[in-house]
Design an enzyme around this catalytic site. Structure first.
Site, PDB file in Angstrom:
ATOM      1  NE  ARG A 168     -56.532 -21.243 -16.994  1.00 18.91           N
ATOM      2  CZ  ARG A 168     -56.487 -20.168 -16.408  1.00 18.91           C
ATOM      3  NH1 ARG A 168     -57.633 -19.467 -16.631  1.00 18.91           N
ATOM      4  NH2 ARG A 168     -55.528 -19.733 -16.131  1.00 18.91           N
ATOM      5  CE1 TYR A 180     -55.113 -15.171 -16.293  1.00 20.70           C
ATOM      6  CE2 TYR A 180     -54.692 -16.493 -17.947  1.00 20.70           C
ATOM      7  CZ  TYR A 180     -55.586 -16.700 -16.560  1.00 20.70           C
ATOM      8  OH  TYR A 180     -56.498 -16.897 -15.897  1.00 20.70           O
ATOM      9  CG  ASP A 231     -58.472 -16.843 -19.408  1.00 16.17           C
ATOM     10  OD1 ASP A 231     -59.664 -16.384 -19.963  1.00 16.17           O
ATOM     11  OD2 ASP A 231     -58.632 -16.965 -17.795  1.00 16.17           O
ATOM     12  CG  HIS A 233     -57.083 -13.379 -18.584  1.00 17.67           C
ATOM     13  ND1 HIS A 233     -56.442 -11.625 -18.075  1.00 17.67           N
ATOM     14  CD2 HIS A 233     -57.353 -13.803 -17.480  1.00 17.67           C
ATOM     15  CE1 HIS A 233     -57.217 -12.088 -16.167  1.00 17.67           C
ATOM     16  NE2 HIS A 233     -57.394 -13.197 -16.119  1.00 17.67           N
ATOM     17  CD  GLU A 257     -61.551 -18.339 -18.861  1.00 19.05           C
ATOM     18  OE1 GLU A 257     -60.991 -19.644 -19.073  1.00 19.05           O
ATOM     19  OE2 GLU A 257     -61.842 -17.470 -17.939  1.00 19.05           O
ATOM     20  CD  GLU A 283     -61.633 -14.657 -14.972  1.00 22.00           C
ATOM     21  OE1 GLU A 283     -62.367 -15.888 -15.364  1.00 22.00           O
ATOM     22  OE2 GLU A 283     -61.167 -14.162 -14.942  1.00 22.00           O
ATOM     23  NE  ARG A 304     -64.775 -18.786 -17.243  1.00 22.78           N
ATOM     24  CZ  ARG A 304     -64.100 -19.076 -15.915  1.00 22.78           C
ATOM     25  NH1 ARG A 304     -64.397 -20.524 -15.756  1.00 22.78           N
ATOM     26  NH2 ARG A 304     -63.177 -18.594 -15.397  1.00 22.78           N
ATOM     27  CG  HIS A 333     -64.538 -16.508 -11.759  1.00 23.19           C
ATOM     28  ND1 HIS A 333     -64.202 -15.743 -11.636  1.00 23.19           N
ATOM     29  CD2 HIS A 333     -63.049 -16.901 -12.316  1.00 23.19           C
ATOM     30  CE1 HIS A 333     -62.965 -15.777 -11.030  1.00 23.19           C
ATOM     31  NE2 HIS A 333     -62.197 -15.935 -11.843  1.00 23.19           N
ATOM     32  CG  ASP A 337     -59.561 -14.447  -7.525  1.00 22.51           C
ATOM     33  OD1 ASP A 337     -58.734 -15.411  -7.819  1.00 22.51           O
ATOM     34  OD2 ASP A 337     -60.563 -13.786  -8.032  1.00 22.51           O
ATOM     35  CD  GLU A 360     -61.383 -21.085 -12.843  1.00 24.97           C
ATOM     36  OE1 GLU A 360     -62.647 -20.010 -13.079  1.00 24.97           O
ATOM     37  OE2 GLU A 360     -60.189 -20.399 -13.460  1.00 24.97           O
ATOM     38  CD1 TRP A 423     -52.427  -9.023 -16.684  1.00 19.91           C
ATOM     39  CD2 TRP A 423     -54.657  -9.415 -15.523  1.00 19.91           C
ATOM     40  NE1 TRP A 423     -52.007 -10.078 -16.162  1.00 19.91           N
ATOM     41  CE2 TRP A 423     -53.048 -10.300 -14.761  1.00 19.91           C
ATOM     42  CE3 TRP A 423     -55.144  -9.301 -14.668  1.00 19.91           C
ATOM     43  CZ2 TRP A 423     -52.946 -11.551 -14.290  1.00 19.91           C
ATOM     44  CZ3 TRP A 423     -55.820 -10.693 -13.757  1.00 19.91           C
ATOM     45  CH2 TRP A 423     -54.374 -11.525 -13.706  1.00 19.91           C
TER      46      TRP A 423
HETATM   47  O1  KDG Z   1     -58.874 -12.373 -10.196  1.00 22.22           O
HETATM   48  C1  KDG Z   1     -58.376 -12.282 -11.156  1.00 22.22           C
HETATM   49  C2  KDG Z   1     -58.367 -13.837 -12.020  1.00 22.22           C
HETATM   50  O2  KDG Z   1     -59.991 -14.557 -11.357  1.00 22.22           O
HETATM   51  C3  KDG Z   1     -58.409 -14.483 -13.348  1.00 22.22           C
HETATM   52  O3  KDG Z   1     -57.839 -14.074 -13.619  1.00 22.22           O
HETATM   53  C4  KDG Z   1     -58.455 -15.888 -13.270  1.00 22.22           C
HETATM   54  O4  KDG Z   1     -58.955 -15.284 -15.968  1.00 22.22           O
HETATM   55  C5  KDG Z   1     -59.397 -16.453 -14.479  1.00 22.22           C
HETATM   56  C6  KDG Z   1     -59.928 -18.079 -14.051  1.00 22.22           C
HETATM   57  O5  KDG Z   1     -60.126 -17.974 -15.480  1.00 22.22           O
HETATM   58  O6  KDG Z   1     -59.656 -18.800 -13.591  1.00 22.22           O
HETATM   59 MG    MG Z   2     -61.070 -16.516 -17.030  1.00 21.09          MG
END
Ligand code: KDG
Ligand code: MG
Length: 423
Positions: A168, A180, A231, A233, A257, A283, A304, A333, A337, A360, A423
């Site tokens: 990615r 992002y 992504d 986002h 994405e 996600e 995802r 995803h 986190d 991912e 965001w």
């Molecule tokens: O907690 C938010 C993240 O998991 C996210 O921003 C990550 O978009 C993301 C990705 O595709 O891994």
């Molecule tokens: Mg993402």
């Protein structure tokens, strides 16, 4: 719980009369922050077998911990750990307030811990309980990013050198403050960076002009071989997403994405009508209901949803089976986190699921890896779940206790005129 405590009209709960060895004796929530916050649920039976599930919700960790402690653990104690489906239905239907990220992550933690526990009790790797191996390894994509095009190209090169088959690419965009996906370090990207949300600025026009040039440069440097992902986002409107998809077509992306927010699933029809760039979404989804129209109208190519996001393996399996009917493949995803516990469970799921697409994979820090000893390994662009019984991931509670919770929130975004944006 006694009849009196449960209410005068309560019926006996048959699910609470299990054979003693599989009776859930204890369940506890462990919050730890080895570089970032994780919430883990550990469930133990009378027999002394335990299972581990991830309940981490980035930036909202303690909400899930409270949900588990106050509403889930009290009803788990005494149940038969083998009744995974019944417990899932109990927690989903029984809450009355269905769905939502907090509830579904709490259910996921229970579900994954119970699958882990049952597989351990049977001495089998989890993928064998799901139906066995469908492939030799799980293709993953890594996260390459840089402050500008040159740095991003170098980062992609490092991933390809490390053996990744898919990467990615995210880059800083001239005129966009904190785009992002751009990390502050070399390999780790952690957006939840402060106790109060960091404010970032977003400029759609600058991004739309920049992104195709980035992928053109990537193809010039690396040729047609590597699978490249990107992504967006949630930053574009449907018509902007359609335009970007068209402009990216010459660079043959594996996927684009989260091109636009998906609360309105119908919005993807417009994107789809204009571009053949493959689309990935999901996600932030919690259940099959978030994805139903997208899938059955073939408006996306990759779903995802993750083990931890949608109430565990029990529900993710339903989404994947449903998606298979319309040739939609999985692309779970797997940002940092999602704890190593989710990664372990995901890899067992990915090893089995027939309509697997890609997984991912953002590497965790060495501190996190030490807190969560795991059986999975990386080689030649593939992850392997290992053959340990269960999902192969545990938690070192003594080490976890050395990393107390640190409040961290995700950033927010505003347009250049100050308007709040996604965001
Ligand atoms: O907690 C938010 C993240 O998991 C996210 O921003 C990550 O978009 C993301 C990705 O595709 O891994
Ligand atoms: Mg993402």
């Amino acid at each position: 719980m006694s009849q009196a405590a449960a209410g005068a009209n309560a019926q006996p709960d048959t699910a609470r009369e299990p054979d003693a060895p599989f009776r859930i004796r204890a369940a506890r929530v462990i919050v730890t922050s080895p570089g970032r916050n994780f919430v883990t649920l550990k469930i133990e039976t009378e027999q002394g077998i335990h299972g581990v599930g991830d309940a981490t919700l980035n930036g909202r960790e303690l909400a899930v911990a409270a949900y588990l402690n106050d509403h889930v653990i009290p009803v788990l104690i005494g149940r038969d750990a083998r009744r995974i489906e019944d417990i899932w239905q109990y927690l989903y239907r029984g809450a009355y307030w269905r769905r939502g990220p907090v509830t579904m992550r709490a259910i996921a933690a229970v579900d994954v811990a119970l699958w882990d526990l049952k597989a351990k009790a049977l001495g089998a790797p989890l993928y064998d309980l799901l139906g066995g191996k469908s492939r030799n390894g799980v293709m993953v994509y890594g996260h390459a990013n840089g402050a500008d095009t040159a740095e991003t190209l170098d980062a992609v090169g490092r991933y390809l050198d490390a053996g990744y088959k898919a990467v990615r690419a995210q880059s800083g965009v001239p005129g966009v403050k904190m785009a992002y996906g751009v990390g502050r370090g070399d390999l780790y990207y952690e957006p939840a960076d402060a106790s109060l949300p960091t404010e970032t600025l977003w400029d759609t026009r600058a991004y739309m002009n920049f992104a195709p040039k980035l992928f053109e440069a990537l193809r010039v440097r690396f040729g047609e071989g590597p699978r490249l992902l990107h992504d967006v986002h949630h930053r574009l409107t449907p018509i902007e997403a359609a335009q970007l998809g068209k402009r990216l077509e010459p660079y043959d992306l594996f996927w684009m994405e989260d091109a636009t927010p998906a609360e309105n699933q119908e919005a993807f029809r417009l994107i789809r009508q204009h571009t053949t760039t493959p689309l990935a979404v999901g996600e932030v989804f919690n259940t099959i209901w978030d994805a139903k129209d997208l899938i059955q109208n073939q408006l996306i190519d990759y779903i995802r949803t993750s083990v931890v996001g949608v109430g565990g393996i029990t529900h993710l399996r339903r989404i994947a089976d449903f998606a298979a009917l319309w040739s939609v493949r999985t692309g779970s995803h797997g940002a940092t986190d999602l704890s190593p516990v989710t990664m372990g469970a995901a890899l067992h799921f990915d090893t089995w699921v027939p309509n697997f697409g890609i997984q991912e994979y953002m590497r965790h820090t060495p501190e996190t890896d030490a807190v969560f000893p795991h059986a999975y390994t990386f080689a030649d662009g593939l992850l392997h779940p290992g053959d340990a019984p269960g999902h192969g991931v545990d938690i070192d509670e003594a080490l976890a206790a050395k990393y107390p919770y640190e409040p961290r929130q995700l950033p927010v975004a505003r347009l250049t005129d100050g308007t709040m944006w996604n965001w």
